[in-house]
Design a protein around this motif. Sequence first.
Motif, PDB file in Angstrom:
ATOM      1  N   MET A   1      30.725   6.877   9.418  1.00 23.91           N
ATOM      2  CA  MET A   1      30.798   8.102  10.213  1.00 23.91           C
ATOM      3  C   MET A   1      32.240   8.595  10.319  1.00 23.91           C
ATOM      4  O   MET A   1      32.515   9.788  10.349  1.00 23.91           O
ATOM      5  CB  MET A   1      30.222   7.851  11.596  1.00 23.91           C
ATOM      6  N   GLN A   2      33.182   7.659  10.394  1.00 25.71           N
ATOM      7  CA  GLN A   2      34.589   8.028  10.454  1.00 25.71           C
ATOM      8  C   GLN A   2      35.006   8.792   9.208  1.00 25.71           C
ATOM      9  O   GLN A   2      35.776   9.749   9.275  1.00 25.71           O
ATOM     10  CB  GLN A   2      35.457   6.773  10.602  1.00 25.71           C
ATOM     11  N   GLY A   3      34.470   8.365   8.037  1.00 29.10           N
ATOM     12  CA  GLY A   3      34.816   9.048   6.793  1.00 29.10           C
ATOM     13  C   GLY A   3      34.348  10.487   6.776  1.00 29.10           C
ATOM     14  O   GLY A   3      35.042  11.379   6.263  1.00 29.10           O
ATOM     15  N   VAL A   4      33.158  10.757   7.309  1.00 29.53           N
ATOM     16  CA  VAL A   4      32.638  12.119   7.374  1.00 29.53           C
ATOM     17  C   VAL A   4      33.576  12.993   8.199  1.00 29.53           C
ATOM     18  O   VAL A   4      33.971  14.086   7.776  1.00 29.53           O
ATOM     19  CB  VAL A   4      31.222  12.124   7.985  1.00 29.53           C
ATOM     20  N   LEU A   5      33.937  12.509   9.385  1.00 31.29           N
ATOM     21  CA  LEU A   5      34.790  13.292  10.272  1.00 31.29           C
ATOM     22  C   LEU A   5      36.191  13.466   9.695  1.00 31.29           C
ATOM     23  O   LEU A   5      36.799  14.536   9.819  1.00 31.29           O
ATOM     24  CB  LEU A   5      34.856  12.615  11.647  1.00 31.29           C
ATOM     25  N   THR A   6      36.723  12.411   9.053  1.00 32.21           N
ATOM     26  CA  THR A   6      38.058  12.501   8.459  1.00 32.21           C
ATOM     27  C   THR A   6      38.086  13.537   7.345  1.00 32.21           C
ATOM     28  O   THR A   6      38.999  14.372   7.270  1.00 32.21           O
ATOM     29  CB  THR A   6      38.491  11.135   7.900  1.00 32.21           C
ATOM     30  N   GLY A   7      37.095  13.497   6.463  1.00 40.08           N
ATOM     31  CA  GLY A   7      37.041  14.445   5.360  1.00 40.08           C
ATOM     32  C   GLY A   7      36.973  15.877   5.836  1.00 40.08           C
ATOM     33  O   GLY A   7      37.688  16.762   5.333  1.00 40.08           O
ATOM     34  N   LEU A 230      18.931  25.326   1.121  1.00 40.39           N
ATOM     35  CA  LEU A 230      18.769  24.498  -0.075  1.00 40.39           C
ATOM     36  C   LEU A 230      19.863  23.450  -0.175  1.00 40.39           C
ATOM     37  O   LEU A 230      19.606  22.299  -0.536  1.00 40.39           O
ATOM     38  CB  LEU A 230      18.776  25.387  -1.319  1.00 40.39           C
ATOM     39  N   LYS A 231      21.113  23.842   0.164  1.00 39.99           N
ATOM     40  CA  LYS A 231      22.238  22.918   0.021  1.00 39.99           C
ATOM     41  C   LYS A 231      22.196  21.821   1.082  1.00 39.99           C
ATOM     42  O   LYS A 231      22.359  20.636   0.780  1.00 39.99           O
ATOM     43  CB  LYS A 231      23.571  23.703   0.136  1.00 39.99           C
ATOM     44  N   ALA A 232      22.012  22.217   2.342  1.00 35.86           N
ATOM     45  CA  ALA A 232      22.117  21.256   3.443  1.00 35.86           C
ATOM     46  C   ALA A 232      20.882  20.371   3.591  1.00 35.86           C
ATOM     47  O   ALA A 232      21.003  19.203   3.971  1.00 35.86           O
ATOM     48  CB  ALA A 232      22.382  22.000   4.756  1.00 35.86           C
ATOM     49  N   SER A 261      24.629  14.147  -2.378  1.00 35.37           N
ATOM     50  CA  SER A 261      23.813  15.368  -2.462  1.00 35.37           C
ATOM     51  C   SER A 261      23.872  16.178  -1.180  1.00 35.37           C
ATOM     52  O   SER A 261      23.633  17.390  -1.195  1.00 35.37           O
ATOM     53  CB  SER A 261      22.354  15.002  -2.762  1.00 35.37           C
ATOM     54  N   ALA A 262      24.174  15.519  -0.063  1.00 38.05           N
ATOM     55  CA  ALA A 262      24.239  16.210   1.228  1.00 38.05           C
ATOM     56  C   ALA A 262      25.596  16.843   1.493  1.00 38.05           C
ATOM     57  O   ALA A 262      25.770  17.529   2.508  1.00 38.05           O
ATOM     58  CB  ALA A 262      23.906  15.229   2.353  1.00 38.05           C
ATOM     59  N   LEU A 263      26.561  16.655   0.587  1.00 40.53           N
ATOM     60  CA  LEU A 263      27.866  17.290   0.751  1.00 40.53           C
ATOM     61  C   LEU A 263      27.707  18.809   0.705  1.00 40.53           C
ATOM     62  O   LEU A 263      26.828  19.330   0.022  1.00 40.53           O
ATOM     63  CB  LEU A 263      28.824  16.835  -0.353  1.00 40.53           C
ATOM     64  N   PRO A 264      28.549  19.555   1.413  1.00 34.11           N
ATOM     65  CA  PRO A 264      28.413  21.020   1.436  1.00 34.11           C
ATOM     66  C   PRO A 264      28.852  21.660   0.127  1.00 34.11           C
ATOM     67  O   PRO A 264      29.357  20.988  -0.771  1.00 34.11           O
ATOM     68  CB  PRO A 264      29.350  21.426   2.586  1.00 34.11           C
ATOM     69  N   ALA A 265      28.645  22.955   0.023  1.00 37.02           N
ATOM     70  CA  ALA A 265      29.066  23.701  -1.165  1.00 37.02           C
ATOM     71  C   ALA A 265      30.583  23.628  -1.324  1.00 37.02           C
ATOM     72  O   ALA A 265      31.323  23.658  -0.348  1.00 37.02           O
ATOM     73  CB  ALA A 265      28.616  25.154  -1.058  1.00 37.02           C
ATOM     74  N   ALA A 266      31.032  23.527  -2.568  1.00 38.00           N
ATOM     75  CA  ALA A 266      32.460  23.349  -2.852  1.00 38.00           C
ATOM     76  C   ALA A 266      33.241  24.637  -2.633  1.00 38.00           C
ATOM     77  O   ALA A 266      32.768  25.738  -2.943  1.00 38.00           O
ATOM     78  CB  ALA A 266      32.644  22.870  -4.291  1.00 38.00           C
ATOM     79  N   LEU A 288      31.120  28.240   4.191  1.00 35.13           N
ATOM     80  CA  LEU A 288      31.489  28.002   5.588  1.00 35.13           C
ATOM     81  C   LEU A 288      30.322  27.411   6.378  1.00 35.13           C
ATOM     82  O   LEU A 288      30.464  26.389   7.057  1.00 35.13           O
ATOM     83  CB  LEU A 288      31.943  29.320   6.223  1.00 35.13           C
ATOM     84  N   VAL A 289      29.152  28.032   6.286  1.00 38.21           N
ATOM     85  CA  VAL A 289      27.996  27.580   7.072  1.00 38.21           C
ATOM     86  C   VAL A 289      27.493  26.224   6.588  1.00 38.21           C
ATOM     87  O   VAL A 289      27.167  25.349   7.407  1.00 38.21           O
ATOM     88  CB  VAL A 289      26.863  28.629   7.025  1.00 38.21           C
ATOM     89  N   SER A 290      27.444  26.018   5.270  1.00 35.59           N
ATOM     90  CA  SER A 290      26.963  24.726   4.765  1.00 35.59           C
ATOM     91  C   SER A 290      27.915  23.597   5.142  1.00 35.59           C
ATOM     92  O   SER A 290      27.477  22.468   5.373  1.00 35.59           O
ATOM     93  CB  SER A 290      26.786  24.779   3.238  1.00 35.59           C
ATOM     94  N   THR A 291      29.208  23.903   5.235  1.00 36.44           N
ATOM     95  CA  THR A 291      30.182  22.886   5.653  1.00 36.44           C
ATOM     96  C   THR A 291      29.940  22.471   7.096  1.00 36.44           C
ATOM     97  O   THR A 291      29.973  21.283   7.433  1.00 36.44           O
ATOM     98  CB  THR A 291      31.620  23.407   5.479  1.00 36.44           C
ATOM     99  N   VAL A 292      29.686  23.452   7.959  1.00 36.51           N
ATOM    100  CA  VAL A 292      29.425  23.154   9.371  1.00 36.51           C
ATOM    101  C   VAL A 292      28.102  22.393   9.524  1.00 36.51           C
ATOM    102  O   VAL A 292      28.026  21.375  10.229  1.00 36.51           O
ATOM    103  CB  VAL A 292      29.386  24.461  10.194  1.00 36.51           C
ATOM    104  N   VAL A 293      27.047  22.852   8.852  1.00 37.87           N
ATOM    105  CA  VAL A 293      25.721  22.239   8.987  1.00 37.87           C
ATOM    106  C   VAL A 293      25.696  20.836   8.396  1.00 37.87           C
ATOM    107  O   VAL A 293      24.981  19.950   8.895  1.00 37.87           O
ATOM    108  CB  VAL A 293      24.659  23.124   8.297  1.00 37.87           C
ATOM    109  N   SER A 294      26.497  20.602   7.347  1.00 38.33           N
ATOM    110  CA  SER A 294      26.449  19.304   6.671  1.00 38.33           C
ATOM    111  C   SER A 294      27.001  18.159   7.519  1.00 38.33           C
ATOM    112  O   SER A 294      26.708  16.995   7.239  1.00 38.33           O
ATOM    113  CB  SER A 294      27.209  19.366   5.344  1.00 38.33           C
ATOM    114  N   VAL A 295      27.797  18.478   8.551  1.00 38.84           N
ATOM    115  CA  VAL A 295      28.359  17.417   9.394  1.00 38.84           C
ATOM    116  C   VAL A 295      27.247  16.600  10.059  1.00 38.84           C
ATOM    117  O   VAL A 295      27.178  15.374   9.880  1.00 38.84           O
ATOM    118  CB  VAL A 295      29.332  17.993  10.434  1.00 38.84           C
ATOM    119  N   PRO A 296      26.340  17.210  10.841  1.00 42.91           N
ATOM    120  CA  PRO A 296      25.271  16.403  11.442  1.00 42.91           C
ATOM    121  C   PRO A 296      24.313  15.828  10.400  1.00 42.91           C
ATOM    122  O   PRO A 296      23.759  14.730  10.617  1.00 42.91           O
ATOM    123  CB  PRO A 296      24.534  17.401  12.356  1.00 42.91           C
TER     124      PRO A 296
END
Length: 306
Positions: A1-7, A230-232, A261-266, A288-296
């Motif tokens: 979980m720390q890695g997700v937040l750090t990235g 589709l992405k998230a 596969s759950a990573l957001p759009a590049a 932007l939206v996929s990056t925010v949604v991909s966190v949870p």
Amino acid sequence: MQGVLTGFAVIAVVIAVGYVLGLRGHLGPQGREVLTRLAFHVASPALLFTTLATADLSVVFSSRLLVTALSTVAVAGVFVAVGVVRRWGVGRTTIGALCSGYVNSGNLGIPIAVYVLGDASLVAPVLLFQLVLVTPVAVTILDLSGGGAQGPLWRRLLTPLRNPIALGSLAGVAVAATGLRVPAPVMDPLTLIGNMSVPAVLLAFGISLCGSTMPMRGADREPVLLAVALKAFGQPAVAWALASGVFGLRGAQLLDVVVTSALPAAQNLYTYASTYEVGERLARDAILVSTVVSVPVLVAVAAVLG
């Protein structure tokens, strides 16, 4: 979980710096365009070459790659089908399809692979697949759907050889396949130039947010919602079904393919959209939206499968 937040924190800080630069106008009215052109024509090709020239191409035969490829094709195919029915146009549909399945395997995928999966090399299959196959095909379609579609057939067939992104990828694969060793006086400057790619892309993306409207508004609302869904949710779900049900992956291997596969759009997808002047708002909002949604989503995947 720390890695997700750090990235995500690293990316957010650099994008915020770009936003401040755009807000204060330090780079002038053409700052975003200059950074975009720098990334597309110089820094990104150098980064792709240096990354692929030293890569282990044997990873292309792994089951992880097959899961990644099939899940990418599945979600991109759904977007293309809807785009054809809705008549969104070739260029716009191409950008939307990329936003649906092209994951942020570099500047976000690597730190998450290190902190969540314990091995940075686990993102190599998806990284190589996107750089070697998806990127050249996508930019070729964008070329042919725009000004590059004019001229004789032989010139159109040579489109990939005239695109800097495709050239950097293909040259890197050629060097890796032949086992050639690039001399340090050549590789070191290319590495230094390539290191500008990710910061330039993120800064340009941050600048693009200045004065922009809220995401998912206007004519792009429908394609943005579809791409984000589709992405998230779609791609990690397809990857999980294929990995566990078809390829029999379990444990760490299953976690690996679902997380990637759950990573957001590049973010570099915005560079492509901006360079070809098609689907820019679609790319910006979807990223932007996929990056925010991909966190949870990533936190949930790591908690359930980890």
